[in-house]
Design a protein around this motif. Structure first.
Motif, short mmCIF file in Angstrom:
data_model
loop_
_atom_site.label_atom_id
_atom_site.label_comp_id
_atom_site.label_asym_id
_atom_site.label_seq_id
_atom_site.Cartn_x
_atom_site.Cartn_y
_atom_site.Cartn_z
N ILE A 224 0.89 -1.15 -0.03
CA ILE A 224 0.07 0.11 0.04
C ILE A 224 0.88 1.16 0.07
O ILE A 224 1.83 1.24 0.65
N VAL A 225 0.67 2.11 -0.90
CA VAL A 225 1.39 3.37 -0.95
C VAL A 225 0.65 4.46 -1.01
O VAL A 225 -0.70 4.35 -1.60
N VAL A 226 0.59 5.42 0.05
CA VAL A 226 -0.03 6.67 0.28
C VAL A 226 0.83 7.83 -0.54
O VAL A 226 1.57 8.17 -0.02
N ALA A 227 0.30 8.07 -1.65
CA ALA A 227 0.97 9.24 -2.50
C ALA A 227 0.80 10.55 -1.91
O ALA A 227 -0.07 10.91 -1.13
N LYS A 228 1.80 11.21 -1.79
CA LYS A 228 2.02 12.66 -1.17
C LYS A 228 1.45 13.72 -2.26
O LYS A 228 1.22 14.55 -1.89
N GLU A 229 1.25 13.31 -3.66
CA GLU A 229 1.09 14.25 -4.55
C GLU A 229 -0.08 13.74 -5.32
O GLU A 229 -0.09 12.39 -5.64
N GLN A 230 -1.02 14.49 -5.91
CA GLN A 230 -2.14 14.17 -6.81
C GLN A 230 -1.33 13.73 -8.33
O GLN A 230 -0.41 14.61 -8.38
N LEU A 231 -2.01 13.07 -8.90
CA LEU A 231 -1.62 13.01 -10.40
C LEU A 231 -2.02 14.34 -10.95
O LEU A 231 -2.91 14.95 -10.93
N PRO A 232 -1.15 14.75 -12.07
CA PRO A 232 -1.23 15.88 -12.91
C PRO A 232 -2.57 15.66 -13.96
O PRO A 232 -3.03 14.55 -14.17
N ALA A 233 -3.14 16.80 -14.19
CA ALA A 233 -4.21 16.67 -15.06
C ALA A 233 -3.99 16.12 -16.48
O ALA A 233 -2.67 16.17 -16.78
N PRO A 234 -4.77 15.32 -17.13
CA PRO A 234 -6.08 15.08 -16.79
C PRO A 234 -6.53 14.04 -15.93
O PRO A 234 -7.43 13.88 -15.52
N ARG A 235 -5.36 13.44 -15.50
CA ARG A 235 -5.78 12.33 -14.35
C ARG A 235 -5.73 12.74 -12.91
O ARG A 235 -5.76 11.83 -12.04
N ASP A 236 -6.07 14.13 -12.73
CA ASP A 236 -5.90 14.65 -11.24
C ASP A 236 -7.28 14.36 -10.33
O ASP A 236 -7.48 14.27 -9.21
#
Length: 195
Positions: free
Chosen positions: A3-15
Motif C-alpha cells: 500500500i502506497v499513500v501518495a504525497k501528490e495528486q496525479l497531474p491533469a487530466p488524471r487529477d
C-alpha cells in the motif's frame, strides 16, 4: 500486497484519480483526494477480484460471463431519461446524483470503448462494475429499482437458474431485481456458491 499513500495528486487530466490497483506489482496506491474509506474499499476490492476476472474473461466461466450480462442490462436500463427520473423520484442530492452518473458513464465508456491501441475494454468494465457495484450506494439504489423479472430484457439475454427452497431464491412467477442478481453473482464469484 503493498500500500502506497501518495504525497501528490496525479497531474491533469488524471487529477481526479483517487486510487489505483496495479495487479503486476500488487500495489495499491491512494492519492491525496482518495484518502477515504470508499476509495480504499474500492481499491481493495480490485485487489481481491481483478486477477480472477481478467484471467477468466472471455472463457467459459459462468461467474464472469453472468456479470457481463448483468452489466449490459444495467447499461440498457440506465438511459439518461431513466437516470433523471430515478434521481428525481429518490430525491437524491447533487453529490449522490453525480456519483451515480459518474459510475454509469465510466462503465458505459469501458464496456463499449477501446484503448488508444484499439483494444476493447469489456474486461475492465466488468472489473469496475464489481467495484462500483460494491462501493457506490447510489448505483446500488438504482440497481434495486431495475426489475429483471418475467418478460424483462434479462430473460431474453440469459437463462435464469431457479433455486427452489434457498433464502432469496427466485421462484416461478416472481420478480428479480438487478441488485439481487448482482449480489448472487458476487457470492458465486467470491465464495463459489449462491448466498
Amino acid at each position: 500486497f503493498n500500500i502506497v499513500v501518495a504525497k501528490e495528486q496525479l497531474p491533469a487530466p488524471r487529477d481526479k484519480v483517487t486510487g489505483k490497483w496495479n495487479p503486476t506489482t500488487r500495489t495499491l496506491t491512494i492519492y491525496p483526494n482518495g484518502r477515504n474509506e470508499r476509495t480504499i474499499l474500492h481499491e481493495m476490492i480490485h485487489a481481491l477480484t481483478v486477477d480472477y476476472i481478467l484471467k477468466n474473461f472471455g472463457k467459459d466461466n459462468p461467474h464472469v460471463n453472468s456479470l457481463g450480462v448483468t452489466l449490459d442490462i444495467l447499461l440498457e436500463e440506465a438511459t439518461e431519461e431513466a437516470l433523471e427520473a430515478f434521481i428525481k423520484k429518490s430525491k437524491m442530492d447533487k453529490a449522490r446524483a453525480d456519483e451515480l452518473l459518474h459510475a454509469v458513464d465510466t462503465l458505459s465508456a469501458l464496456r463499449y470503448g477501446k484503448t488508444k491501441k484499439g483494444q476493447h475494454t469489456e474486461d475492465i468494465a466488468i472489473v469496475e462494475f464489481v467495484t462500483y457495484g460494491m462501493t457506490s450506494a447510489p448505483l446500488q439504489e438504482f440497481m434495486k429499482s431495475v426489475d429483471t423479472g418475467i418478460g424483462s430484457v434479462f430473460n431474453k439475454m440469459a437463462q435464469v437458474t431457479e433455486m427452489k427452497g434457498k433464502p432469496g431464491a427466485r421462484y416461478p412467477g416472481t420478480r428479480l431485481l438487478l441488485w439481487s442478481r448482482f449480489v448472487e453473482q458476487m457470492s458465486q464469484l467470491l465464495f463459489g456458491k449462491p448466498w
